[in-house]
Design an enzyme around this catalytic site. Structure first.
Site, short mmCIF file in Angstrom:
data_model
loop_
_atom_site.label_atom_id
_atom_site.label_comp_id
_atom_site.label_asym_id
_atom_site.label_seq_id
_atom_site.Cartn_x
_atom_site.Cartn_y
_atom_site.Cartn_z
N GLN A 1 3.20 4.37 2.60
CA GLN A 1 3.04 3.86 4.11
C GLN A 1 3.68 2.64 4.38
O GLN A 1 4.14 2.27 5.33
CB GLN A 1 1.62 3.75 4.54
CG GLN A 1 0.80 2.53 3.94
CD GLN A 1 -0.41 2.36 4.54
OE1 GLN A 1 -1.24 3.17 5.13
NE2 GLN A 1 -0.90 1.33 4.83
N ASP B 1 0.84 -1.15 0.06
CA ASP B 1 -0.15 -0.03 0.18
C ASP B 1 0.90 1.25 -0.08
O ASP B 1 1.58 1.58 0.84
CB ASP B 1 -1.01 -0.12 1.13
CG ASP B 1 -1.68 1.18 1.45
OD1 ASP B 1 -1.48 2.34 0.66
OD2 ASP B 1 -2.62 1.38 2.25
N TYR C 1 1.71 0.33 14.69
CA TYR C 1 0.80 0.51 13.71
C TYR C 1 1.21 1.15 12.55
O TYR C 1 1.42 2.27 12.56
CB TYR C 1 -0.58 0.81 13.77
CG TYR C 1 -1.49 1.01 12.80
CD1 TYR C 1 -2.14 -0.17 12.20
CD2 TYR C 1 -1.59 2.18 12.40
CE1 TYR C 1 -2.72 -0.17 11.01
CE2 TYR C 1 -2.41 2.22 11.10
CZ TYR C 1 -3.05 1.03 10.56
OH TYR C 1 -3.96 1.12 9.60
N LYS D 1 -2.05 -2.04 7.18
CA LYS D 1 -2.55 -3.47 7.24
C LYS D 1 -1.51 -4.34 6.44
O LYS D 1 -1.06 -3.90 5.29
CB LYS D 1 -3.87 -3.36 6.64
CG LYS D 1 -4.70 -4.54 7.16
CD LYS D 1 -4.94 -4.17 8.70
CE LYS D 1 -5.65 -2.68 8.93
NZ LYS D 1 -6.12 -1.70 8.38
#
Ligand code: F6R
Ligand code: MG
Ligand code: MG
Length: 388
Positions: free
Chosen positions: A118, A35, A251, A254
């Protein structure tokens, strides 16, 4: 739906003296995804990123590094599907993927796309993209007389989303009829399991060790199916097991996974591979990586997780590999026989949504990617009293 990728083999002129195709050479199929910017929010990949990736991979094919490629997407994940002769874990191929993601992140920055770059967790490439953010599934195979493969791509979930479907494809006779009625599958398959928390692995030979296999892979936060092979050693399936949260310690996005499955002739039929997705089973990764939701099989066009950033999606692209070329893809869930699965997923999704911030919709605290708990505890620490 047929969506010929750019640079697919030209239309073949029928040869009247055709003979059955001979088995081809050794080839590696790599599916590497990241991503590098969503549009809007975390929903989809902007067409300019696809164009940039296609242009870069086209150069690599002209230079002879790639035999073929197909650029795709699932939700906000850009997917590079490549064939080459460099084997798995090739530094050249991983560097190519890293460079493509890097330049696509540049395009994403220009458009101010969301979360640009990211999944590129390092400042520069260091030999292998594993552990640097991107998800990787690679399989080296001796191309059979005919080589059908499925590339599975999911968004808003993690690699454990493959545990149940891979189990069903390769070990469940209620899913895969061939395990019972095809002599070439009757002996079963070997599963390689990774314990992603302890960084160790173990193999189970099935059906003999079926119950032991299930004892582990039902714990989806810790044990992941990395690969499956036939007992004669034929590689059958491989998944990405990167866990971004473990890589980065916090984090960062995903770890939306990819997987590759070979089909037919002693392996699950194409329809047995897809049948494994006829139950929209509940996986982790919905909204803020902190909720459970049903895994909905969709066409690429429908891979736009809109409701509550989801529910989690899976897309299946089907190819025939011919002398290393990728013939296809066919968008395999773009079919009315999966409409009822999507409907069921919507019912399950609505039911879970009604739980709001309660488990089991919200994940248990240690699996959540977002939490305010430490701050709240800190603020309230003086107010806790012993229970008499
Ligand atoms: C991203 C995802 C999303 C985000 C959510 C909040 O893959 O699953 O649900 O977690 O949209 O994103 P931020 O914190 O970036 O606003
Ligand atoms: Mg995103
Ligand atoms: Mg994603």
């Amino acid at each position: 739906m047929t969506t010929q990728h750019k640079g697919a083999p030209a239309r073949q002129v029928p040869n009247k003296t055709w003979k059955p195709a001979a088995a081809g050479a050794r080839i590696t199929l790599s599916a590497i995804k990241a991503d590098v910017g969503g549009y809007p929010g975390h929903m989809s990949v902007h067409p300019h990123l696809i164009e940039e990736a296609e242009a870069r991979l086209n150069e690599a094919r002209k230079d002879g590094l790639l035999v073929d490629y197909c650029v795709s997407s699932c939700g906000d994940d850009l997917e590079l599907i490549m064939t080459h002769k460099e084997g798995v874990d090739s530094e050249k191929i991983h560097k190519l993927a890293w460079d493509v993601f890097y330049s696509c992140a540049g395009v994403a920055h220009g458009l101010k796309l969301y979360g640009a770059g990211q999944d590129l967790l390092a400042d520069s490439f260091s030999g292998n993209v594993k552990g640097m953010g991107p998800g990787v599934a690679e399989i080296e195979l001796d191309e059979r007389k005919s080589e059908p493969v499925v590339v599975l791509m999911a968004d808003k979930t993690g690699p454990s989303a493959w545990n149940l479907p891979l189990y069903k494809m390769f070990a469940d006779p209620f899913n895969t009829a061939g395990l019972v009625i095809d002599g070439s599958m009757h002996d079963g398959f070997v599963f390689e399991i990774h314990d992603v928390k302890e960084h160790q692995k173990i193999e189970f030979s099935c059906p003999e060790e079926l119950y032991s296999l299930l004892a582990f892979i039902g714990s989806t936060g810790k044990y992941l199916i990395k690969s499956v092979r036939r007992k004669d050693g034929t590689p059958a399936a491989v998944s990405s097991t990167q866990k971004l949260s473990l890589i980065a310690g916090k984090y960062v996005g995903k770890d939306d996974p990819v997987a590759i499955v070979r089909c037919q002739s002693g392996l699950p039929a194409l329809g047995e591979v897809l049948e494994a997705f006829s139950t929209p089973w509940i996986v982790a990764g919905w909204m803020r990586g902190s909720h459970n939701g049903p895994l909905m099989p969709v066409s690429r066009k429908q891979a736009t997780p809109s409701r509550f950033d989801g529910p989690p999606r899976v897309v299946a692209l089907g190819f025939q590999i011919a002398h290393g070329k990728l013939v296809g893809p066919i968008d395999l869930f773009d079919d009315p026989s999966f409409d009822h699965v999507r409907e069921e997923a919507n019912h399950i999704g609505s039911f879970l949504r009604r739980h709001g911030p309660f488990e089991p919709h919200r994940l248990p605290p240690h699996d959540m990617e977002y939490t305010t708990m430490p701050e709240i505890m800190n603020k309230l620490k003086g107010r806790f009293r012993k229970i008499d």
